[in-house]
Enzyme design. Structure first.
Site, mmCIF file in Angstrom:
data_model
loop_
_atom_site.group_PDB
_atom_site.id
_atom_site.type_symbol
_atom_site.label_atom_id
_atom_site.label_comp_id
_atom_site.label_asym_id
_atom_site.label_seq_id
_atom_site.Cartn_x
_atom_site.Cartn_y
_atom_site.Cartn_z
ATOM 1 N N CYS A 3 0.859 -1.195 0.000
ATOM 2 C CA CYS A 3 0.000 0.000 0.000
ATOM 3 C C CYS A 3 0.893 1.241 0.000
ATOM 4 O O CYS A 3 1.708 1.425 0.910
ATOM 5 C CB CYS A 3 -0.906 -0.025 1.231
ATOM 6 N N CYS A 6 0.600 3.313 3.181
ATOM 7 C CA CYS A 6 1.276 2.689 4.333
ATOM 8 C C CYS A 6 2.780 2.927 4.217
ATOM 9 O O CYS A 6 3.461 3.152 5.224
ATOM 10 C CB CYS A 6 0.979 1.193 4.393
ATOM 11 N N ASP A 29 -0.797 16.316 -2.004
ATOM 12 C CA ASP A 29 -1.070 15.384 -3.095
ATOM 13 C C ASP A 29 -0.032 15.607 -4.205
ATOM 14 O O ASP A 29 0.322 16.746 -4.532
ATOM 15 C CB ASP A 29 -2.483 15.619 -3.643
ATOM 16 N N HIS A 45 -3.978 1.148 8.533
ATOM 17 C CA HIS A 45 -4.645 0.917 7.251
ATOM 18 C C HIS A 45 -6.140 0.647 7.410
ATOM 19 O O HIS A 45 -6.564 -0.241 8.131
ATOM 20 C CB HIS A 45 -3.991 -0.266 6.527
ATOM 21 N N ASN A 85 -13.035 9.262 -1.912
ATOM 22 C CA ASN A 85 -13.540 8.338 -2.922
ATOM 23 C C ASN A 85 -13.533 6.930 -2.349
ATOM 24 O O ASN A 85 -12.602 6.547 -1.642
ATOM 25 C CB ASN A 85 -12.655 8.388 -4.179
ATOM 26 N N HIS A 96 -6.311 3.057 0.485
ATOM 27 C CA HIS A 96 -6.057 3.381 1.894
ATOM 28 C C HIS A 96 -6.871 4.641 2.148
ATOM 29 O O HIS A 96 -6.679 5.651 1.455
ATOM 30 C CB HIS A 96 -4.546 3.623 2.080
ATOM 31 N N HIS A 98 -8.457 7.979 2.613
ATOM 32 C CA HIS A 98 -7.844 9.307 2.617
ATOM 33 C C HIS A 98 -8.905 10.356 2.321
ATOM 34 O O HIS A 98 -9.850 10.103 1.575
ATOM 35 C CB HIS A 98 -6.700 9.409 1.596
ATOM 36 N N HIS A 100 -9.326 14.042 0.784
ATOM 37 C CA HIS A 100 -8.743 15.136 0.022
ATOM 38 C C HIS A 100 -9.236 16.437 0.652
ATOM 39 O O HIS A 100 -10.449 16.600 0.868
ATOM 40 C CB HIS A 100 -9.230 15.113 -1.433
HETATM 41 P P1 AMP Z 1 -8.040 8.722 -5.021
HETATM 42 O O1 AMP Z 1 -8.146 8.743 -6.499
HETATM 43 O O2 AMP Z 1 -9.186 9.346 -4.308
HETATM 44 O O3 AMP Z 1 -7.742 7.311 -4.516
HETATM 45 O O4 AMP Z 1 -6.800 9.638 -4.642
HETATM 46 C C1 AMP Z 1 -5.498 9.189 -4.569
HETATM 47 C C2 AMP Z 1 -4.644 10.407 -4.578
HETATM 48 O O5 AMP Z 1 -3.352 10.055 -4.151
HETATM 49 C C3 AMP Z 1 -4.488 11.051 -5.963
HETATM 50 O O6 AMP Z 1 -4.958 12.395 -5.910
HETATM 51 C C4 AMP Z 1 -2.995 10.975 -6.223
HETATM 52 O O7 AMP Z 1 -2.504 12.112 -6.893
HETATM 53 C C5 AMP Z 1 -2.437 10.850 -4.830
HETATM 54 N N1 AMP Z 1 -1.144 10.182 -4.734
HETATM 55 C C6 AMP Z 1 -0.799 8.986 -5.247
HETATM 56 N N2 AMP Z 1 0.465 8.671 -4.898
HETATM 57 C C7 AMP Z 1 0.917 9.692 -4.137
HETATM 58 C C8 AMP Z 1 2.137 9.966 -3.467
HETATM 59 N N3 AMP Z 1 3.177 9.124 -3.517
HETATM 60 N N4 AMP Z 1 2.256 11.135 -2.779
HETATM 61 C C9 AMP Z 1 1.219 12.013 -2.737
HETATM 62 N N5 AMP Z 1 0.039 11.797 -3.333
HETATM 63 C C10 AMP Z 1 -0.122 10.660 -4.025
#
Ligand code: AMP
Length: 112
Positions: A3, A6, A29, A45, A85, A96, A98, A100
């Site tokens: 993940c 994680c 992000d 997680h 989402n 995982h 999150h 936004h």
């Molecule tokens: P979601 O589409 O709601 O699952 O959002 C996942 C978010 O994680 C997206 O906006 C990606 O740009 C962001 N993301 C993915 N990998 C990383 C990372 N290594 N560091 C920061 N943001 C990330």
């Protein structure tokens, strides 16, 4: 578990942190969709909203206590949007939980 978030929590993958304590982490992000775009995650997680139950809802409530504090520290005094989402139809790309936090400018009225 493989993940990304994680691995960000463990430090295996770097992130630009904006807030951290023993329970949660907030970081910018990688692909911002607003002038300010940070993600707030539980360190433990949880895959998505579908997995929230009485065993972990305290952490989710804690995240929502901290989001206004984080938003204030980011200067989001004129408002912000919080989005999560869950699952394929919502295009959840990282499994995982999150949240936004988007702001720093006038956002679109559309949410989907
Ligand atoms: P979601 O589409 O709601 O699952 O959002 C996942 C978010 O994680 C997206 O906006 C990606 O740009 C962001 N993301 C993915 N990998 C990383 C990372 N290594 N560091 C920061 N943001 C990330």
């Amino acid at each position: 578990m493989d993940c990304i978030f994680c691995k960000i929590v463990s430090g295996e993958i770097p992130s630009k942190k904006v807030y951290e304590d023993e329970k949660i982490l907030a970081f910018y992000d990688l692909n911002p969709q607003a002038k300010v775009h940070v993600l707030v995650i539980p360190k433990k997680h949880i895959s998505c909203v579908d997995e929230i139950d009485s065993s972990n809802s305290e952490t989710v409530a804690y995240i929502f206590e901290k989001i206004p504090v984080i938003a204030k520290s980011l200067g989001l005094s004129n408002g912000y949007r919080v989005i999560t989402n869950c699952g394929d139809d919502a295009c959840q790309s990282v499994k995982h939980l999150h949240f936004h936090v988007l702001g720093g400018e006038k956002l679109s009225e559309r949410m989907a």
